[in-house]
Structures are given as structure tokens and as C-alpha cells.
Write a protein that holds these residues in place. Structure first.
Motif, PDB file in Angstrom:
ATOM      1  N   PRO A  28       0.824  -1.222   0.000  1.00 62.99           N
ATOM      2  CA  PRO A  28       0.000   0.000   0.000  1.00 62.99           C
ATOM      3  C   PRO A  28       0.855   1.268   0.000  1.00 62.99           C
ATOM      4  O   PRO A  28       0.446   2.293  -0.547  1.00 62.99           O
ATOM      5  N   ILE A  29       2.041   1.200   0.596  1.00 60.12           N
ATOM      6  CA  ILE A  29       2.917   2.375   0.591  1.00 60.12           C
ATOM      7  C   ILE A  29       3.408   2.663  -0.825  1.00 60.12           C
ATOM      8  O   ILE A  29       3.483   3.820  -1.244  1.00 60.12           O
ATOM      9  N   THR A  30       3.702   1.609  -1.579  1.00 64.86           N
ATOM     10  CA  THR A  30       4.141   1.784  -2.962  1.00 64.86           C
ATOM     11  C   THR A  30       3.002   2.340  -3.804  1.00 64.86           C
ATOM     12  O   THR A  30       3.215   3.215  -4.662  1.00 64.86           O
ATOM     13  N   ARG A  31       1.797   1.845  -3.562  1.00 63.87           N
ATOM     14  CA  ARG A  31       0.648   2.366  -4.317  1.00 63.87           C
ATOM     15  C   ARG A  31       0.474   3.859  -4.044  1.00 63.87           C
ATOM     16  O   ARG A  31       0.233   4.658  -4.957  1.00 63.87           O
ATOM     17  N   ALA A  32       0.643   4.261  -2.785  1.00 64.33           N
ATOM     18  CA  ALA A  32       0.507   5.677  -2.441  1.00 64.33           C
ATOM     19  C   ALA A  32       1.600   6.502  -3.105  1.00 64.33           C
ATOM     20  O   ALA A  32       1.349   7.628  -3.549  1.00 64.33           O
ATOM     21  N   ALA A  33       2.806   5.946  -3.192  1.00 66.03           N
ATOM     22  CA  ALA A  33       3.899   6.660  -3.851  1.00 66.03           C
ATOM     23  C   ALA A  33       3.598   6.849  -5.337  1.00 66.03           C
ATOM     24  O   ALA A  33       3.864   7.918  -5.914  1.00 66.03           O
TER      25      ALA A  33
END
Length: 413
Positions: A228-233
């Protein structure tokens, strides 16, 4: 009688305190002492008796000593004191030795490095040491002509590193300009080589530039099944279109959710050192969609320094390859989209599809140099209204494209 090579070679010191003197003619003689054999010339200048040292045997042969004597006699005939001429020549040679291309370049670097970033200063000196100093470094800078500089640059060009050759021409130009300013040479040959090197073929960062394709990209990001952190990035790369380094190294201290603003300190921007130290921060208004994305990430990483920390350790930001790897996972090749491509995507699509947004407002939000007379004003906090409106309009447009609405295909020219 004139001296002979055999005599000069074989004659020995006989013990006299001042040594023995053997004349050769024209005022020249050989002085033989215990330490060695010395060429001298007696002459008169303005009625005063003087002695000129012509060298030490065997480093200076009989023939060479005679050449120096004859040159001295020519100077006397012209009304010049050969001792003064010799001293002047010695000083000139010493000055030239101190003013070689390398010496002047290192002096220039020492003067300027404090105003450069550490990485630029290190690279500037490194490429000079590798590619110019070996060929031009020992030459007096005043003696170097355009053809000499071109020859050195062509060696670099022939290795296939065309951009480095152009960079070296610029660096050499800085050195020559400094030498002119400090009276070490008369002209700068670097500008004369403009166009002499093969042109640099620039390759733009791959980016999605058509609205339909942008919609596909946003749907893919929304459906990203990885971290999810990568998606937000990925999502914030599209919404904020800042440099990839500023996205991945974003700190929670920069984020003001209450005032909908991301403030990137000057030191973390791509700027000259002086601007990093004394410049204003870069302000990025946060649209509602960006606030939502950050709000979703905060429970996951808000306890640490970075919005997007490394998976391995929270002490460092996410890897520079993470966003690009995620794009590959989503099916976008390196020829289609890159992390840096989000900037080109925003700049191009906004300019062509969102009418009424001024180019200077876009450039200011990209943190580019401003093109218009009002450009610099857009980078000041009091001129935020247009930038806030633009960022929200861009986020809303991306949502519409993701939903499949407002797709306008480019027509062939």
C-alpha cells in the motif's frame, strides 16, 4: 686557441682556490674547480665589467656554451644586458610553470568549490583529472590554442561519451575565462569550438502523454495489488508531479494536512548550493485526493521520519527503483513510463487539455526556472491561489480519466 671537446673532457682541477681558467674566445672561458667545470663569459655593459653564467659541463657541451655566448653577444649588440635577459627569461619560465592549465584549473576549482554542491565539485575535478589534465595539464595556459583543446576533447568524443566532451568544453571555458580575468592568458579558445563536437542526442524520459493512456495508468495505480505504501507513492507521483527524489524522500515534517500543503525545504531541492542554503522552500498545494492518500499512509508510516520508508529499514527512504519497478509490475515498460515521466505527463496533458492554466503556473509547480516576467512571483507563498486551484483541477481530471470520462484523442498533425 679555441678549446676542444677532448680538452674540456680531460682537463682536471689543479688545486687553485679560484680554479683554473681556460679561454675559448669572445669572452667565454671554462672555469675548472674541484666540484666541477663551469662555462662563463666576461663582458662589459654600460662601462661596467660583468660575468654571465653559461652553464655547467657536461650538461652544457662546448657547442651549446658557444651558442649561448653568441646569443649573449647578439643581445649586447642590440643594447640589452644578457644577464638581465637571462633573469627575465628565468622568471618567465617560472611563471609559465606556475600557470599551467592544471595549476590554473585547480586554483579556479579551489575558488569556486565552496559555492558548488559537493557532488558537482567532485565531478568537475574528477573529469578534468581524467580527460584534460593528462593532455593539457602541463602546458602553460597561455600557449594552449583552440586546436589543442579540440584534440583533447576529440579523444573523449571518440570514446562515445559525447555529453562528457561537451561538459569538458564548458569546464575548460570556465578555466580559460578565469585565466583571462587573472591575466594568465589573453583569450579563451573554448567558445571557438562551439559546434566542433558531435551534438548530444537527448532522450526524453518515457512518459504517458495521451489522455486515454493516462486513464489506463490511473486505473492501474488504483488497482495496484502490491504494498500500500508503494501504491501511495505511485498515486502521489501522479498527483504532485514532483521530482522522484522528492517523492520517495518525502518527510512527514514537510506535510501539513491541516493547511493542505507540502513544503519541501530548499536544501532538498535540485538547486545550486547557494540557493539550497538561502533559497525559499518549494510549496506544493495538496488537493483533496492527495490529502486522502497521505491520510491512508499515515497510520502505516506516520510514526517515522519518512512518508515512504524503505521496507528493510525505516531509517532510509524508499529505494529509487521502487516506483519504476511498480510501473513495470503494472505492465508499463521503460519505453512507456518512468517515475520521472509523471512530470512530463502533468506538464503536457495540463497544457493541452486543461485550458486556462498559465504555463508559468505549471512551471512554478514543477520547480523549473520561470519563463515569464511574472514567473518568479508564482513561487512566492502569496501567489498560491492559482497553484492551489490548478492542483485540485489536475487531481479531479485524473479521476475523470480513470473513470473513462473526458477522453480526447490527439488528432494526427
Amino acid at each position: 686557441m679555441p678549446l676542444t671537446d677532448t680538452f674540456v673532457k680531460q682537463v682536471k682541477h689543479k688545486g687553485a682556490a679560484i680554479g683554473e681558467r681556460y679561454a675559448d674566445g669572445g669572452g667565454m672561458y671554462l672555469r675548472v674547480k674541484a666540484p666541477g667545470k663551469y662555462w662563463r663569459m666576461d663582458y662589459r655593459f654600460n662601462g661596467k665589467a660583468k660575468t654571465l653564467a653559461l652553464g655547467v659541463y657536461p650538461a652544457v657541451s662546448l657547442a651549446k656554451a658557444r651558442q649561448r655566448r653568441d646569443k649573449a653577444r647578439e643581445l649586447l649588440a642590440e643594447g640589452t644586458d644578457p644577464s638581465v635577459a637571462k633573469r627575465t627569461e628565468k622568471l618567465t619560465n617560472a611563471a609559465e610553470a606556475a600557470n599551467t592549465f592544471e595549476a590554473v584549473a585547480r586554483e579556479f576549482h579551489a575558488n569556486k568549490a565552496s559555492g558548488w554542491s559537493a557532488s558537482y565539485a567532485e565531478r568537475w575535478l574528477r573529469i578534468m583529472e581524467k580527460d584534460l589534465f593528462p593532455y593539457l595539464g602541463k602546458h602553460p595556459i597561455a600557449s594552449i590554442k583552440a586546436r589543442d583543446l579540440l584534440h583533447a576533447l576529440k579523444r573523449v568524443e571518440d570514446r562515445g561519451v559525447i555529453e562528457t566532451a561537451h561538459t569538458l568544453r564548458q569546464c575548460a571555458g570556465q578555466v580559460f575565462r578565469f585565466a583571462v580575468q587573472t591575466s594568465r592568458c589573453e583569450s579563451n579558445p573554448a567558445p571557438d569550438l562551439h559546434g566542433a563536437l558531435r551534438p548530444v542526442v537527448t532522450q526524453s524520459m518515457a512518459a504517458v502523454l495521451e489522455p486515454k493512456k493516462v486513464g489506463e495508468l490511473m486505473r492501474a495505480i488504483n488497482g495496484y495489488a502490491g504494498q500500500p505504501i508503494t501504491r501511495a507513492a505511485l498515486l502521489l507521483s501522479a498527483l504532485l508531479f514532483q521530482r522522484p527524489g522528492n517523492i520517495r524522500a518525502m518527510e512527514w515534517a514537510w506535510v501539513d494536512l491541516d493547511h493542505s500543503m507540502l513544503t519541501i525545504p530548499a536544501r532538498d531541492m535540485k538547486r545550486k548550493l547557494q540557493e539550497k542554503l538561502n533559497g525559499r522552500p518549494h510549496f506544493v498545494p495538496l488537493a483533496a485526493q492527495a490529502l486522502e492518500a497521505l491520510g491512508q499512509v499515515r497510520p502505516l508510516t506516520g510514526h517515522g521520519r519518512y512518508v515512504f520508508p524503505s521496507i528493510r529499514t525505516g531509517e532510509r527512504p524508499m529505494s529509487e527503483n521502487t516506483v519504476n519497478a511498480a510501473l513495470r509490475r503494472l505492465g508499463f515498460t521503460t519505453d512507456e513510463m518512468t517515475a520521472h515521466g509523471f512530470r512530463a505527463m502533468a506538464r503536457t496533458v495540463m497544457a493541452e487539455q486543461l485550458h486556462g492554466i498559465e504555463a508559468d503556473v505549471i512551471e512554478a509547480q514543477l520547480a523549473h526556472g520561470k519563463s515569464g516576467p511574472l514567473g518568479a512571483a508564482y513561487d512566492r507563498a502569496e501567489f498560491m491561489d492559482k497553484r492551489k486551484a490548478m492542483m485540485q483541477r489536475w487531481a479531479d481530471y485524473l479521476d475523470k480519466l480513470a473513470a473513462g470520462a473526458e477522453i480526447i484523442q490527439f488528432k494526427a498533425a
